[in-house]
Design a protein around this motif. Structure first.
Motif, short mmCIF file in Angstrom:
data_model
loop_
_atom_site.label_atom_id
_atom_site.label_comp_id
_atom_site.label_asym_id
_atom_site.label_seq_id
_atom_site.Cartn_x
_atom_site.Cartn_y
_atom_site.Cartn_z
N PRO A 106 0.81 -1.24 0.00
CA PRO A 106 0.00 0.00 0.00
C PRO A 106 0.84 1.28 0.00
N GLY A 107 2.02 1.24 0.62
CA GLY A 107 2.86 2.42 0.60
C GLY A 107 3.26 2.81 -0.82
N TRP A 108 3.63 1.84 -1.63
CA TRP A 108 3.99 2.11 -3.03
C TRP A 108 2.77 2.58 -3.83
N PHE A 109 1.60 2.04 -3.46
CA PHE A 109 0.37 2.46 -4.14
C PHE A 109 0.13 3.96 -3.91
N HIS A 110 0.22 4.39 -2.66
CA HIS A 110 -0.02 5.80 -2.35
C HIS A 110 1.06 6.69 -2.96
N LEU A 111 2.30 6.20 -2.98
CA LEU A 111 3.37 6.98 -3.60
C LEU A 111 3.08 7.16 -5.09
N ALA A 112 2.64 6.11 -5.76
CA ALA A 112 2.32 6.20 -7.19
C ALA A 112 1.19 7.20 -7.42
N ASP A 113 0.20 7.19 -6.55
CA ASP A 113 -0.92 8.12 -6.69
C ASP A 113 -0.44 9.56 -6.61
N ALA A 114 0.42 9.83 -5.64
CA ALA A 114 0.94 11.19 -5.48
C ALA A 114 1.80 11.59 -6.67
N LEU A 115 2.63 10.70 -7.16
CA LEU A 115 3.48 11.01 -8.31
C LEU A 115 2.64 11.31 -9.55
N GLY A 116 1.54 10.57 -9.70
CA GLY A 116 0.67 10.81 -10.84
C GLY A 116 0.08 12.21 -10.83
N ARG A 117 -0.19 12.76 -9.64
CA ARG A 117 -0.75 14.10 -9.56
C ARG A 117 0.23 15.16 -10.06
N PHE A 118 1.51 14.82 -10.07
CA PHE A 118 2.51 15.73 -10.60
C PHE A 118 2.81 15.45 -12.08
N GLY A 119 2.07 14.50 -12.67
CA GLY A 119 2.34 14.13 -14.05
C GLY A 119 3.62 13.34 -14.21
N ARG A 120 4.14 12.80 -13.13
CA ARG A 120 5.38 12.00 -13.20
C ARG A 120 4.99 10.54 -13.46
N TRP A 121 4.53 10.31 -14.68
CA TRP A 121 3.91 9.02 -14.98
C TRP A 121 4.90 7.87 -15.02
N THR A 122 6.12 8.13 -15.44
CA THR A 122 7.13 7.05 -15.44
C THR A 122 7.40 6.59 -14.01
N ASP A 123 7.61 7.55 -13.11
CA ASP A 123 7.85 7.20 -11.70
C ASP A 123 6.62 6.55 -11.09
N SER A 124 5.44 7.05 -11.44
CA SER A 124 4.21 6.47 -10.91
C SER A 124 4.05 5.03 -11.37
N LYS A 125 4.31 4.79 -12.64
CA LYS A 125 4.19 3.42 -13.16
C LYS A 125 5.18 2.47 -12.45
N GLN A 126 6.39 2.94 -12.24
CA GLN A 126 7.39 2.10 -11.57
C GLN A 126 6.97 1.78 -10.14
N ALA A 127 6.39 2.77 -9.44
CA ALA A 127 5.93 2.53 -8.07
C ALA A 127 4.78 1.52 -8.06
N LEU A 128 3.89 1.61 -9.04
CA LEU A 128 2.78 0.65 -9.11
C LEU A 128 3.28 -0.75 -9.44
N GLU A 129 4.26 -0.84 -10.29
CA GLU A 129 4.83 -2.15 -10.61
C GLU A 129 5.48 -2.77 -9.38
N ARG A 130 6.15 -1.92 -8.55
CA ARG A 130 6.73 -2.40 -7.30
C ARG A 130 5.63 -2.87 -6.35
N CYS A 131 4.56 -2.11 -6.29
CA CYS A 131 3.41 -2.47 -5.46
C CYS A 131 2.85 -3.83 -5.86
N LEU A 132 2.66 -4.03 -7.16
CA LEU A 132 2.04 -5.27 -7.63
C LEU A 132 2.98 -6.45 -7.54
N ALA A 133 4.27 -6.19 -7.57
CA ALA A 133 5.22 -7.28 -7.35
C ALA A 133 5.11 -7.79 -5.91
N LEU A 134 4.84 -6.87 -4.98
CA LEU A 134 4.67 -7.25 -3.58
C LEU A 134 3.31 -7.86 -3.31
N GLN A 135 2.28 -7.37 -4.04
CA GLN A 135 0.91 -7.82 -3.80
C GLN A 135 0.17 -7.89 -5.14
#
Length: 839
Positions: free
Chosen positions: A176-205
């Motif tokens: 969930p921590g990576w999920f929330h980080l991805a959400d925040a990054l997306g609000r800044f339009g940092r989609w590459t970083d957001s995607k990487q955080a989501l991929e880390r999240c899904l690798a864990l869960q």
């Protein structure tokens, strides 16, 4: 001091924790039989009854425990949790506050209170409470995660990102921590970083449907459309809509799929996904928001506004919904409402650059371009690379007559990101008003940009039968309402020969009024196409079998160069908007006349071949009774004793050279006055100072703001002599002045656009009012001003002159225009026959 159970109570709690619930119940009851006031036994028995679903008994025991003399703070917390589950938020809040009164730094009480606020949409209160929780216990990971989510809900992106980063730093193995980080990054339009955080999240869960849903958004914003669709599908597989427990999650994914299809202009698919989302969870603000977007794209503006208002009822702190609602109200020309809505959006998110840019659009529409300038400069300060804000700043400058600043802003917008419906057209339109640009300059710059932006869109037109037959002519315009284009088009439609032409009208703007009704009566096929993009409209025009497609907008507002670049008709003609070139390789002809484009002169460097009318290219008719037009008034000089010169042209045509010329004229005619149209902006003071520096005091100048039709026409009663502008001459205002009996002085220059007045006056039979130099312009105006009785005679007879001239021979004009259409068709047919391609 923390509560530590001991003795028989500890043994019973152990049974409870081991899942031996009946034995634990008996144990708690045995303790209470011996000591009925045992707060601890009451509390734990209440928890057990809650666990077994016996909410009434649970509430009774937990309340007694919390209210007993030996109550611990966490008794109030657990009572609050039960009351929260029972949807009794006020009582739950009171319970948490009682716990905090006993132990102000109780992180768990703060966390649960924050969750209560979250459940009831009190985002700012929730964020503040979670912030207190992590302040009390810095390693409280769930509280950091909740804080990140609530800061986002409260539109505080920086704080949200900081909280999410702290949660990940404390627990990098927590999905969930990576999920929330991805959400925040997306609000800044940092989609590459957001995607990487989501991929880390899904690798864990891997089983995390919310993360798959957000991964779809991140991939979409990176242009990975196939990957986005796969992620959305994975979200629906993990949270199938058939399970009622997944309704909210599945609805949001369906809404995202609706927006996905909408962005690709797949309107039918967007409608289907949005309907599915609504069926799953109509009380979801995001679902209603998407429904509003879909309805807006379909041109159903009022229902779209209703959906967005419902989204705001469900979630008042929703700046995106406010922004989109503001745009719809602006489309509906409800300027005051749209301004208020945009201001609400900006209050909710102070760095909302898009809302600032849209606020500026509304302010411009409401005739406040100086306020629009301020809003756009703030948007650019927030986002220096915001292309649309730079282009819109050009619009604000343009409305204030600051053409050079406008052109610089448009160029910056083009450099940052071209758009065929805004940036390039805005620039090319404004370029026509630059006094330093020649026809050659305009043609070269227009062709350069069109070649880069539009030429690749062209496809071969459908071949048409070249045999003599009734031709299908299609008029495309966003201005089929009380607009100059509609006024000049109406007499043509009135007199079209239906035995030779079948007439289609493609109305590409939502605005409608009485003039729209009049135009629609005079065409055989009326098409509402404002909701169609250029590609879809091109398909419709091909399906309609249009032979000659006529552009009535060129690069004015809501133009469609992307449509004409696609070549949906064998013969394409530009007409009426203004004299100039589209620069489009796919545009075949432009309608002109022998004064605008003298055949004996050097050929103009325009992309289109000229089709010259033997008379003025405009045909004037009094509008149908959708506005009242006042009678001709006597010249004001007869009663005032002073001459009043005037121009009611768009002020952007009144460049510095024109102002200089008028200052010389007014200064040379003692006591004379000047009446000008200019919006109520700061530019007014600069204009008055300009004239004052040249000897014309401000009390000799009358400035007229926005007026409705009758008031505008009546203003000609304040003017003795109308002054035309250069190098962009008037059109509608020139006819209106003449109709109201006011003589017009015009300056015919090198550019085609400067000869509109000359074309009108030539057909009127008044060549003596046409100047070929600034000196002659002043001399003509002075001669007219010197003889008030002559002005009175002109005024009394000018309307009749106009009616008797070729300018109001609408039937004859239309026959000549139709002959040009037929010539264009026959030339195209011959070329098509020679090439074997239809054209």
């Amino acid at each position: 001091m923390a509560f530590v159970p001991s003795g028989p109570l500890a043994e019973v709690i152990a049974l409870h924790q081991q899942g031996q619930l009946e034995q634990a119940r008996q144990g708690y009851e045995a303790i209470l039989a011996t000591d009925p006031s045992s707060a601890a036994a009451l509390h734990y028995l209440g928890l057990l009854e809650h666990q077994c679903g016996n909410t009434s008994a649970a509430l009774q025991h937990l309340r007694r425990a919390a209210q007993s003399e030996g109550a611990q703070p966490f008794y109030w917390v657990n009572l609050g949790n039960l009351l929260k589950d029972l949807q009794r938020p006020q009582e739950a809040e009171e319970a948490y506050q009682r716990a905090l009164a006993q132990e102000p730094g109780d992180a768990l009480a703060l966390y649960n209170l924050g969750h209560l606020y979250q459940l009831y949409g009190r985002w700012s209160d929730a964020a503040a409470t979670f912030a207190q929780a992590v302040g009390a216990q810095n390693d409280f990971v769930p509280a950091w995660q909740k804080l990140a989510a609530m800061e986002l809900r409260s539109n505080r992106r920086e704080q949200a990102l900081a909280a999410a980063e702290q949660a990940v730093a404390l627990a990098p193995g927590d999905a969930p921590g990576w999920f929330h980080l991805a959400d925040a990054l997306g609000r800044f339009g940092r989609w590459t970083d957001s995607k990487q955080a989501l991929e880390r999240c899904l690798a864990l869960q891997p089983q995390f449907p919310e993360a798959w849903n957000n991964l779809g958004l991140a991939r979409k914003n990176q242009g990975d459309l196939d990957g986005a669709m796969a992620a959305f599908e994975a979200a629906l597989q993990q949270a199938p809509p058939s399970d009622p427990g997944n309704a909210s999650m599945a609805a949001e994914t369906c809404a995202n799929l609706a927006q996905f299809e909408l962005d690709a202009y797949h309107l039918e698919a967007a409608q289907q996904w949005s309907a599915r989302a609504l069926a799953l969870d109509p009380g979801n603000a995001q679902v209603q928001f998407t429904q509003g977007n879909v309805l807006n794209a379909l041109g159903q503006y009022e229902p779209a506004a209703t959906a967005l208002r419902l989204a705001l009822e469900l979630q008042p702190d929703f700046p995106e919904a406010l922004n989109n609602l503001g745009n719809i109200l602006l489309n509906l020309r409800r300027h005051s409402e749209s301004i208020a809505i945009f201001e609400r959006a900006i209050a909710q998110r102070t760095d909302y650059a898009e809302a600032l840019a849209n606020l500026a659009n509304a302010q411009r529409e409401a005739s406040y371009p100086d306020l629009a300038e301020q809003a756009l400069q703030e948007a650019i300060r927030i986002r220096p690379d915001f292309a649309a804000a730079h282009s819109n700043l050009g619009n604000a400058y343009f409305d204030q007559g600051k053409v050079d600043l406008a052109l610089a802003s448009y160029r910056r917008g083009i450099e940052l990101g071209q758009d065929d419906r805004d940036f390039v057209p805005n620039y090319l339109f404004a370029l026509n008003y630059s006094p330093s640009a020649s026809d050659a300059d305009l043609a070269a710059e227009t062709r350069r940009l069109c070649q880069a932006k539009f030429d690749d869109l062209r496809s071969d037109p459908v071949a048409r039968d070249p045999a003599a037959r009734r031709l299908r002519v299609g008029y495309v315009s966003p201005d089929l309402w009380m607009h100059p284009v509609a006024r000049f088009l109406l007499p043509v439609l009135e007199h079209h020969d239906r035995s030779r032409f079948e007439v289609f009208a493609y109305s590409s703007r939502y605005l409608k009024d009485g003039m729209t009704t009049e135009i629609a009566k005079r065409v055989e096929q009326w098409r509402e196409v404002h909701q169609l993009n250029d590609a879809a409209l091109a398909d419709l025009i091909r399906a309609d079998g249009i032979d000659l497609l006529v552009d009535l907008t060129m690069y004015a507002r809501d133009c469609r160069p992307g449509l004409f670049a696609r070549k949906p008709a064998p013969v394409q003609i530009t007409y009426l908007a203004y004299v100039g070139t589209t620069g489009l390789a796919a545009m075949d002809y432009r309608i002109t006349d022998g004064v605008l484009d003298p055949p004996e002169g050097s050929p103009l460097p325009f992309s289109e071949q000229p089709l010259r009318l033997p008379r003025c290219w405009w045909s004037f008719a009094v509008p149908p009774p959708v506005v009242s037009i006042p009678l001709v008034a006597p010249p004001p000089c007869l009663s005032s004793g002073v001459i009043s010169f005037g121009s009611l042209n768009n002020f952007v045509k009144v460049n510095e050279g024109v102002r200089e010329l008028w200052a010389q004229l007014v200064a040379s005619v003692p006591g004379s006055r000047l009446v000008l149209h200019i919006k109520e902006t700061r530019a007014r003071q600069g204009l008055l100072e300009f004239f004052a520096e040249r000897g014309v005091a401000s009390d000799r100048i009358s400035l007229i703001g926005y007026q409705n039709g009758p008031d505008y026409m009546a203003t000609y009663g304040q003017i003795d002599i109308a002054l035309d502008t250069a190098p962009f001459a008037g059109g509608t205002t020139s006819f209106d002045a003449l109709w109201m009996g006011v003589p017009l002085v015009t300056l015919a220059g090198e550019r085609s656009s400067s000869r509109g007045g000359a074309s009108i006056l030539t057909s009127l039979g008044r060549p003596e009012w046409i100047a070929r130099s600034p000196e002659e312009y002043i001399a003509i105006a002075q001669r007219l001003a010197a003889d008030p009785q002559q002005l009175a005679a002109i005024r009394s007879g000018l309307r009749a002159e106009l009616q008797a001239s070729p300018l109001m021979d609408c039937a004859g004009f239309t026959r000549e225009l139709e002959d040009l259409y037929r010539q264009a068709w026959e030339r195209g047919s011959r070329r098509g026959a020679a090439s074997g391609a239809g054209h």
